[in-house]
Motif scaffolding. Sequence first.
Motif, mmCIF file in Angstrom:
data_model
loop_
_atom_site.group_PDB
_atom_site.id
_atom_site.type_symbol
_atom_site.label_atom_id
_atom_site.label_comp_id
_atom_site.label_asym_id
_atom_site.label_seq_id
_atom_site.Cartn_x
_atom_site.Cartn_y
_atom_site.Cartn_z
ATOM 1 N N PHE A 197 46.821 38.828 36.177
ATOM 2 C CA PHE A 197 48.207 39.593 35.749
ATOM 3 C C PHE A 197 49.025 39.399 37.056
ATOM 4 O O PHE A 197 50.274 39.172 36.855
ATOM 5 C CB PHE A 197 47.774 40.939 35.140
ATOM 6 N N ALA A 237 53.828 40.869 39.069
ATOM 7 C CA ALA A 237 53.412 40.213 37.683
ATOM 8 C C ALA A 237 53.713 38.796 37.656
ATOM 9 O O ALA A 237 54.841 38.349 38.279
ATOM 10 C CB ALA A 237 53.814 41.042 36.657
ATOM 11 N N ASN A 238 53.034 37.870 37.076
ATOM 12 C CA ASN A 238 53.295 36.468 36.817
ATOM 13 C C ASN A 238 53.974 36.498 35.550
ATOM 14 O O ASN A 238 53.421 36.683 34.520
ATOM 15 C CB ASN A 238 51.959 35.722 36.611
ATOM 16 N N VAL A 239 55.221 36.749 35.897
ATOM 17 C CA VAL A 239 56.345 36.907 34.496
ATOM 18 C C VAL A 239 56.711 35.383 33.914
ATOM 19 O O VAL A 239 57.322 34.572 34.831
ATOM 20 C CB VAL A 239 57.458 37.674 34.949
ATOM 21 N N ILE A 251 62.326 41.826 38.542
ATOM 22 C CA ILE A 251 60.900 41.984 38.261
ATOM 23 C C ILE A 251 60.347 43.019 39.374
ATOM 24 O O ILE A 251 60.700 43.065 40.532
ATOM 25 C CB ILE A 251 60.098 40.512 38.466
ATOM 26 N N ASP A 272 55.508 43.263 33.766
ATOM 27 C CA ASP A 272 55.775 41.920 33.191
ATOM 28 C C ASP A 272 56.703 41.759 32.312
ATOM 29 O O ASP A 272 57.048 40.363 31.885
ATOM 30 C CB ASP A 272 54.282 41.377 32.708
ATOM 31 N N ASP A 293 57.353 42.555 29.346
ATOM 32 C CA ASP A 293 57.521 42.255 28.093
ATOM 33 C C ASP A 293 57.742 43.247 26.899
ATOM 34 O O ASP A 293 57.956 42.909 25.908
ATOM 35 C CB ASP A 293 56.029 41.710 27.664
#
Length: 489
Positions: A24, A384-386, A364, A309, A311
């Motif tokens: 994540f 986070a790997n967005v 982010i 992230d 979302d």
Amino acid sequence: MKSKTVFVSLLFIFISIKSASASFFKNITDLIENNYESLRYGISVADVDNDGTYEFIVAGFGSENLALSYKNSKLINIVNDAKFADKRSFTIGVAACDIDSDGYEEIYFLNTDTYSGEKKYSDRLIDLKNTKFFDIFEQKNNQVDLNFTAGRSVVCVDRNGNGKYGIYVANYGGPTRFYEKFKGRIKDRAAEFGLDKITGGRAVVAGHILSNNIDIFAANERGVNFLYKNVDGVFYDMASGYNVLDPYENGRGTALSDILYRGQLDIVSGNWDGEHRIFIKKENSFKDIADSNFKRPSKIRTVISADFDNDGYDEIFLNNIGEANKLFKIKENGKLEELDITSNSEANGLGTGAAVADIDKDGILELLIAHGETGNQILTLYKANVKKEKNYLRIKALNKNGAPARGATVTLTSNLRKHSKTIDSGSGYLCQMEPVAHYGIRDGEKDFKVSVKWTNGKINNYKIPKIGKTYVFQESKMSIKSNVSLTVR
């Protein structure tokens, strides 16, 4: 024994910096300049130098307090002032808020040179005038009520909803303090307001929990929790009636979070080597809805609720000391999904404090983690790997004086949800998050509206014409709802 300690510390650093970012989070610790091993604890986020941008304020325990600012793609310490750095006092907790109504947030450094009871060094309350830092507690008229009890967490409370903040100090083995500017000096008024209890104070949060005023929840050790309802500026402990005493557990990290996405703040409370709680308010009581996986005991320190992230679903970050950290996504109806952060879980990390902020202003959140207590370790920084298509919305709420309206509640309403967040007054454990309500955007989400419930209980409503921006809303000095100001950044 010494060689083993050195090996473990080196192994932790290697894992923290070199680990793969397939999970994540990705590790961006290399952005921190002069990141040497040390003992550190609480982290706050505030505008230290009054330039309009936020810094991470990091408490040093026998090392200097830091103000880490994002400049030239690096996190660098921008303050070397002796009063601010304060190497001698062993700082553990930190929070910022505007106590004198001038629009600048003063910084409370809670010092603890002993485990409990009486301590040697009092706390500091740092202010800034004409680019010069000074300690308000060193002024002669503020020497009467200095805190010489070992403490833990600090939280800011706009008791009367007028932008004049008081500071609740959770002490350990001595009376709780509540400092306000009163009749020209800083006075401990805890006894006046029903807050001067003696317990093993640990974490504390403040916000719209029970009432339209700013209430307080305190997670304690070797004693029951407190839940203070604010009635006209005086506090009444309602913990028993609302079933949040948790008498057999030892409180640590605590956060406010809208677990059911219903426009209501709930309480996430971590317990040291005990069951962690998610207290949901239902009518006139709270119910713990945490599942068995989330409840699983750990050496918990910081608890953070945020959408890392983007979302549109918040995560709960559990920062443990000496064992792996954990991350849970909050799905609909309070269902929790554990996320894989194995490669960046810091299984050998001595986590003590953590905070989130969009420090580089890219939409982010960054997560900064402090370490220490039983060994010197570096700070670590994650993001986070967005996915590129994910978007965000950020709401910065300012009070009548132009300072962050810490304790206010921001509620986002769309075609898919109703989601409340607090402008953080102090949370996690020893820590304080950025004073911004950060929302990721869900797939198919539209028709955005935002309401801000100010610390006096009044509500303003705003339409959001475009996402991917930070909106700045300021509370009007007038009472009518339509008189508000808006800035888009």
